[in-house]
Design a protein around this motif. Sequence first.
Motif, short mmCIF file in Angstrom:
data_model
loop_
_atom_site.label_atom_id
_atom_site.label_comp_id
_atom_site.label_asym_id
_atom_site.label_seq_id
_atom_site.Cartn_x
_atom_site.Cartn_y
_atom_site.Cartn_z
N ALA A 233 0.89 -0.89 0.31
CA ALA A 233 -0.02 0.23 -0.02
C ALA A 233 0.90 1.40 0.32
CB ALA A 233 -0.76 0.56 1.00
N VAL A 234 2.03 1.47 0.59
CA VAL A 234 2.88 2.49 1.10
C VAL A 234 3.15 2.45 -0.48
CG1 VAL A 234 2.94 2.80 3.37
CG2 VAL A 234 4.66 1.23 2.16
N PHE A 235 4.17 1.61 -0.98
CA PHE A 235 4.75 1.56 -2.24
C PHE A 235 3.31 2.13 -3.47
CE2 PHE A 235 6.37 -0.71 -5.89
CZ PHE A 235 8.26 0.10 -5.67
N GLN A 236 2.73 1.94 -3.31
CA GLN A 236 1.96 2.58 -4.67
C GLN A 236 1.11 3.58 -4.41
OE1 GLN A 236 -0.59 -0.96 -4.99
NE2 GLN A 236 0.26 -1.74 -6.03
N THR A 237 1.24 4.36 -3.30
CA THR A 237 0.61 6.10 -3.06
C THR A 237 1.00 6.46 -3.43
OG1 THR A 237 0.16 6.04 -0.28
CG2 THR A 237 0.45 7.38 -1.07
N ALA A 238 -0.03 7.56 -4.23
CA ALA A 238 0.08 9.02 -4.74
C ALA A 238 0.78 10.16 -4.43
CB ALA A 238 -0.91 9.03 -5.21
#
Length: 342
Positions: free
Chosen positions: A313-318
């Motif tokens: 999730a944090v890797f894909q946070t905009a």
Amino acid sequence: MRVTQKNLLNHRTKTPVPLTAMGFGAASLGNLYRAMTDAQARETVDAALNAGVGYFDTAPFYGLGLSEERIGKALAPHKDVVISTKVGRLLHDCPPAQATPEMYVDVPSRKITFDYTYDGIMRSFASSLNRLGSARPQILLLHDIDAGTHGKEKSDAHLRDLFDRGGYAALSELRENGDIAAIGAGVNDWKICEQLLGEADFDCFLLAGRYTLLEQEALDSFLPLCEARDVGIILGGPYNSGILATGAVAGARYNYEPAPPHILAKVQSIADICAAHNVPLIAAALQFVMGHPAIRSVIPGAANPAEIASNLAVFQTAIPAGLWSDLKSAGLVRADAPCPKE
């Protein structure tokens, strides 16, 4: 959404070694700080696979062989993943009173000796193959050959073992024979990586904690050298052992020690700018490192499926580009640091 892929190269053959941009650091599977069951370890690896993670890093040191054993069992059916393991430490069965588990708990009774000679590298590799079973490693890394681990005198002696007593010849032989697709080192110091590159041909380095939102000295010479020679970097420790994940809280740790006041203040300043952009500090820390073209994968650790999901999730946070420019304007990130695109 699944994580993307980048490549390392075997520089002798120019053969690509595919790494997912987010990998899995398997120290936790060696019962790092706390024990887990074999079933919990398998669930964690399965969660990473289901998230699209295709690169797993382990080592004999992690749980005195336990991490390799668990990785081997979990990944045996998955022939399309990439595994890295390490050489330099030999494990010897011993009575419990002689064991050297360090920060690992409830692990096999084994003690460690360091050996970077030809024989030591070959014995370490053979032992890793035995523990990994049918799951075969593609990347082999010299583990902790830096002065920070051994002190300068012993580190220099290990380097002589590497280059004068056949250690590097063993690595090269394994690569030439196709037993390994790529060779490198896994260390906590970019300066030893630069020194190794000055001595011989390496394909990659696993650099733990020395290129982060808090540390960018590797931009001075090492990362430009890697970019020029197309040497891939696997980035471990993106949170500087915790503080870039927790923020400037009481008890926050920076490089395995209590964070000093000036680090706490800097982290708080970074966190304030992140908050102004509605971006969690941990997301900025994890994604920042991938802005540099030499970095092929980042490998945050995880001890359970929930942590795998959180990492993804944090890797894909905009993250808006304005966050990076504001951090640079505030002097919190170097002006020459490449940042991810929005």
